[in-house]
Design a protein around this motif. Structure first.
Motif, PDB file in Angstrom:
ATOM      1  N   TRP A 298       0.842  -1.203   0.000  1.00 41.06           N
ATOM      2  CA  TRP A 298       0.000   0.000   0.000  1.00 41.06           C
ATOM      3  C   TRP A 298       0.877   1.253   0.000  1.00 41.06           C
ATOM      4  O   TRP A 298       0.600   2.224  -0.698  1.00 41.06           O
TER       5      TRP A 298
ATOM      6  N   TRP B 273       2.092   1.767  -3.501  1.00 41.94           N
ATOM      7  CA  TRP B 273       1.006   2.294  -4.349  1.00 41.94           C
ATOM      8  C   TRP B 273       0.815   3.780  -4.100  1.00 41.94           C
ATOM      9  O   TRP B 273       0.693   4.561  -5.040  1.00 41.94           O
ATOM     10  N   ARG B 274       0.803   4.155  -2.821  1.00 42.16           N
ATOM     11  CA  ARG B 274       0.617   5.567  -2.471  1.00 42.16           C
ATOM     12  C   ARG B 274       1.752   6.440  -3.004  1.00 42.16           C
ATOM     13  O   ARG B 274       1.540   7.603  -3.319  1.00 42.16           O
TER      14      ARG B 274
ATOM     15  N   ASP C 274       4.122  -2.350  -8.532  1.00 49.29           N
ATOM     16  CA  ASP C 274       3.836  -3.460  -7.631  1.00 49.29           C
ATOM     17  C   ASP C 274       3.741  -4.729  -8.460  1.00 49.29           C
ATOM     18  O   ASP C 274       2.899  -4.830  -9.354  1.00 49.29           O
TER      19      ASP C 274
ATOM     20  N   TRP D 245      -7.039   1.822  -3.864  1.00 47.18           N
ATOM     21  CA  TRP D 245      -5.937   0.875  -4.054  1.00 47.18           C
ATOM     22  C   TRP D 245      -6.489  -0.493  -4.416  1.00 47.18           C
ATOM     23  O   TRP D 245      -5.986  -1.172  -5.314  1.00 47.18           O
TER      24      TRP D 245
ATOM     25  N   ASP E  20      -7.204  -1.015  -7.941  1.00 48.25           N
ATOM     26  CA  ASP E  20      -6.022  -1.307  -8.761  1.00 48.25           C
ATOM     27  C   ASP E  20      -5.540  -2.743  -8.568  1.00 48.25           C
ATOM     28  O   ASP E  20      -5.074  -3.370  -9.514  1.00 48.25           O
ATOM     29  N   VAL E  21      -5.647  -3.266  -7.364  1.00 46.51           N
ATOM     30  CA  VAL E  21      -5.186  -4.622  -7.052  1.00 46.51           C
ATOM     31  C   VAL E  21      -6.232  -5.668  -7.440  1.00 46.51           C
ATOM     32  O   VAL E  21      -5.894  -6.762  -7.897  1.00 46.51           O
TER      33      VAL E  21
END
Length: 179
Positions: free
Chosen positions: A40, A43-44, A49, A87, A90-91
């Protein structure tokens, strides 16, 4: 009557031992699982990733799917979605690609439908695992197997699944509105 299962091997066994369907109702805006902290953060920060941290779950879902078993979940999204939920958008496509049926239900719709405000798993319409959290971290589950209670959770599952939107469609629509 209920019993407790703690995180770790006991809970992992629940996820391996179901016969037909494991369904998750996920309604917190943010989860703080230790294994997700670094992905995370990346990602931020806008860093790439490779999803290696998620690979064990994806492999488990893919193996279950190949064996004819179903993993599914409905995620309740706040309006607007929290940063954590963005997030997950996206995952989440990796979960779908592995065979998991992931859907999204806006929080206002979940409330209007009278759906619960606590997380749980429903295993084979026979057992419910009420998930308990401390500071947004998974602390354990309370297992419920009484038929009346299980039927109530199954009814919630049917309602949620009927009204939730597949993750990829929700993601496409949300991203389209943000442009």
């Amino acid at each position: 009557m209920s019993s407790w299962v703690l995180p770790g091997a006991q809970f992992e066994e629940l996820l391996r031992s179901f016969r037909h369907r494991a369904w998750r109702w996920e309604c917190q805006g943010t989860y703080r699982q230790p294994a997700e902290a670094e992905p995370w953060r990346r990602w931020r920060a806008g860093e790439p990733d490779d999803l290696a941290w998620l690979r064990p779950w994806l492999d488990q879902v893919a193996a279950a799917t190949r064996a004819g078993r179903l993993f599914a979940r409905v995620r309740v999204f706040q309006e607007p979605p929290t940063e954590y939920q963005l997030w997950q958008l996206d995952v989440g496509p990796a979960n779908v690609a592995a065979g998991e049926d992931v859907r999204v239900l806006p929080e206002s719709r979940a409330r209007a439908l009278g759906l619960p405000t606590h997380d749980f798993w429903l295993f084979d319409e026979a057992r419910v695992a009420l998930m308990h959290f401390e500071d947004q971290r998974f602390a354990g589950t309370e297992i419920i197997a009484g038929q009346g209670e299980v039927d109530r959770y199954r009814s919630w599952w049917e309602t949620a699944r009927e009204h939730a939107v597949p993750l990829l469609a929700y993601r496409r629509d949300l991203l389209g509105r943000r442009r």
